[in-house]
Structures are given as structure tokens and as C-alpha cells.
Write a protein that holds these residues in place. Structure first.
Motif, PDB file in Angstrom:
ATOM      1  N   UNK A  19       0.756  -1.142  -0.018  1.00  0.00           N
ATOM      2  CA  UNK A  19      -0.042  -0.064  -0.138  1.00  0.00           C
ATOM      3  C   UNK A  19       1.177   1.162  -0.027  1.00  0.00           C
ATOM      4  N   UNK A  20       0.385   1.906  -0.838  1.00  0.00           N
ATOM      5  CA  UNK A  20       0.738   3.805  -1.249  1.00  0.00           C
ATOM      6  C   UNK A  20       0.428   4.582   0.445  1.00  0.00           C
ATOM      7  N   UNK A  21       1.170   5.573   0.480  1.00  0.00           N
ATOM      8  CA  UNK A  21       0.605   6.386   1.589  1.00  0.00           C
ATOM      9  C   UNK A  21      -1.140   6.943   1.204  1.00  0.00           C
ATOM     10  N   UNK A  22      -0.817   7.256  -0.214  1.00  0.00           N
ATOM     11  CA  UNK A  22      -2.519   7.582  -0.872  1.00  0.00           C
ATOM     12  C   UNK A  22      -3.371   6.480  -0.156  1.00  0.00           C
ATOM     13  N   UNK A  23      -3.478   4.772  -0.287  1.00  0.00           N
ATOM     14  CA  UNK A  23      -3.906   3.902  -0.511  1.00  0.00           C
ATOM     15  C   UNK A  23      -4.536   3.643   0.759  1.00  0.00           C
ATOM     16  N   UNK A  24      -3.334   4.041   1.798  1.00  0.00           N
ATOM     17  CA  UNK A  24      -3.884   3.737   3.025  1.00  0.00           C
ATOM     18  C   UNK A  24      -4.820   4.892   4.102  1.00  0.00           C
ATOM     19  N   UNK A  25      -4.273   6.439   3.341  1.00  0.00           N
ATOM     20  CA  UNK A  25      -5.281   7.302   3.772  1.00  0.00           C
ATOM     21  C   UNK A  25      -6.979   7.075   2.981  1.00  0.00           C
ATOM     22  N   UNK A  26      -6.670   6.688   1.667  1.00  0.00           N
ATOM     23  CA  UNK A  26      -8.698   6.902   1.454  1.00  0.00           C
ATOM     24  C   UNK A  26      -8.984   5.212   1.922  1.00  0.00           C
ATOM     25  N   UNK A  27      -8.213   3.624   2.277  1.00  0.00           N
ATOM     26  CA  UNK A  27      -8.823   3.310   3.063  1.00  0.00           C
ATOM     27  C   UNK A  27     -10.005   3.806   4.343  1.00  0.00           C
ATOM     28  N   UNK A  28      -9.391   4.727   5.167  1.00  0.00           N
ATOM     29  CA  UNK A  28      -9.821   5.717   6.267  1.00  0.00           C
ATOM     30  C   UNK A  28     -10.984   6.279   5.701  1.00  0.00           C
ATOM     31  N   UNK A  29     -11.496   6.411   4.643  1.00  0.00           N
ATOM     32  CA  UNK A  29     -12.072   7.488   4.090  1.00  0.00           C
ATOM     33  C   UNK A  29     -11.803   8.535   4.222  1.00  0.00           C
ATOM     34  N   UNK A  30      -9.964   8.057   4.190  1.00  0.00           N
ATOM     35  CA  UNK A  30      -9.910  10.202   4.012  1.00  0.00           C
ATOM     36  C   UNK A  30      -9.691  10.793   2.503  1.00  0.00           C
ATOM     37  N   UNK A  31     -10.507  11.381   1.723  1.00  0.00           N
ATOM     38  CA  UNK A  31     -10.390  11.536   0.610  1.00  0.00           C
ATOM     39  C   UNK A  31      -9.718  12.582   0.229  1.00  0.00           C
ATOM     40  N   UNK A  32      -8.462  12.807   0.466  1.00  0.00           N
ATOM     41  CA  UNK A  32      -7.602  14.151  -0.116  1.00  0.00           C
ATOM     42  C   UNK A  32      -7.503  14.578  -1.675  1.00  0.00           C
ATOM     43  N   UNK A  33      -6.832  15.961  -1.655  1.00  0.00           N
ATOM     44  CA  UNK A  33      -6.540  16.801  -2.358  1.00  0.00           C
ATOM     45  C   UNK A  33      -5.204  16.591  -2.433  1.00  0.00           C
ATOM     46  N   UNK A  34      -4.062  16.887  -1.645  1.00  0.00           N
ATOM     47  CA  UNK A  34      -2.933  16.597  -1.140  1.00  0.00           C
ATOM     48  C   UNK A  34      -2.759  16.174  -0.295  1.00  0.00           C
ATOM     49  N   UNK A  35      -1.245  15.372  -0.023  1.00  0.00           N
ATOM     50  CA  UNK A  35      -0.699  14.509   1.192  1.00  0.00           C
ATOM     51  C   UNK A  35       0.065  14.665   0.673  1.00  0.00           C
ATOM     52  N   UNK A  36       1.078  14.292   2.353  1.00  0.00           N
ATOM     53  CA  UNK A  36       2.231  14.198   2.722  1.00  0.00           C
ATOM     54  C   UNK A  36       1.655  12.643   3.696  1.00  0.00           C
TER      55      UNK A  36
END
Length: 169
Positions: free
Chosen positions: A101-118
Motif C-alpha cells: 500500500x501507498x500513503x494515498x491508498x492508506x488514507x483513502x482506506x480510512x475514508x480520507x479523500x485527499x486533494x494533497x497529502x504527505x
């Protein structure tokens, strides 16, 4: 979203990933499988990050002007905890999860739909002040902390593994 719009976003997001180990820390001993509670002082962590953002910060060769304060986000905390726990349980240190998993995938898996991330990860820091000091002394981590695009953050710790997720939506 069209593919020509996604590629620049993914490239920009990948530039926002940093990791560091506390001085003198090597890989953790094998068999260290006890998950410790996420016993961190969230208010202190948020205050330390926002103090740096309020003052502006020298990150390596680049000065970052003051930035607006971040707010704590529970979804980002869940993503951060999941990654810190994965690294702890599986005895590794990387931005890519043991499951790929990538950072973005982990964030999306918990329901955080990002515009930008780090994401910042750290290993071996003893407490909240130590990990933030370590990240602020590392140009890549510092850049993430000072990034004006980010509006929210969270940090989790499992054992000596720390993960900070930052984002905006």
C-alpha cells in the motif's frame, strides 16, 4: 478525473514523503511484536507543529514562510496508526506498506479523500518533542510540516515507530 490531471497530482504527492531515524538507531530487534498503545500527547504534537508553521522555518537550504495552523484529523490518525503498527508488527521501516500500500491508498482506506497529502515516518524517537525536532531538522520532513497546501494532520506511534500524515481535502 482525467488521466492527464492525475499524473501531476501523483508526482506532487510523491515529493511529499520523507523518513528519518533518530541518531544512532538501527533496525529494531527481531521478535519485537508487542503492540504498544498509541499513548501520545496529540495536543502537544499539534502545538509543536503549529509553532513551527507560525514562525516559519529554515528547512535545509530553503526558508519556508509562516503557514496557517493545521487541525488534527481522526481519519489521518487512523491511517498513521495503521502504518506505524504495520511497520512495528512486521519489523520494517518504509513508506510502502508490507501489503504494497501507498500513503494515498492508506488514507483513502480510512475514508480520507485527499486533494494533497504527505507522510513523515520516524524510528527511534523517545517522545513528542524529540520526533518533531528530528523532523524539523530534516529538510524533507520540514518541507512537509511547512507545506501550505496541508490543512490537517495526525501523528501516531507504535513502539518506536512514528507516522505523521498530512493532507487537505
Amino acid at each position: 478525473m482525467k488521466i492527464y490531471m492525475i499524473i501531476p497530482l501523483l508526482f506532487a504527492a510523491l515529493l511529499s514523503i520523507s523518513c528519518t531515524r533518530a541518531e544512532g538507531v538501527t533496525d529494531p530487534p527481531p521478535g519485537n511484536k508487542i503492540v504498544l498503545p498509541n499513548s501520545i500527547n496529540k495536543e502537544m504534537l499539534l502545538q509543536l507543529v503549529n509553532d513551527a508553521r507560525k514562525k516559519g522555518c529554515q528547512c535545509g537550504d530553503t526558508y519556508y514562510a509562516p503557514a496557517s495552523p493545521l487541525t488534527w484529523n481522526d481519519l489521518l490518525e487512523k491511517a498513521a496508526f495503521n502504518h506505524a503498527n504495520d511497520m512495528f508488527q512486521n519489523n520494517y521501516f518504509d513508506h510502502t506498506g508490507k501489503d504494497g500500500s501507498s500513503v494515498s491508498e492508506r488514507m483513502e482506506s480510512v475514508g480520507y479523500h485527499w486533494i494533497s497529502f504527505g507522510e513523515n515516518i520516524g524510528l527511534g524517537y523517545k517522545d513528542e518533542k524529540d520526533v518533531i525536532k528530528g523532523w524539523l531538522s530534516s529538510p524533507g520532513h520540514c518541507k512537509n510540516i511547512m507545506n501550505k497546501k496541508f490543512k490537517e494532520m495526525a501523528i501516531a506511534r507504535v513502539g518506536n515507530y512514528w507516522t505523521q500524515t498530512l493532507g487537505s481535502r
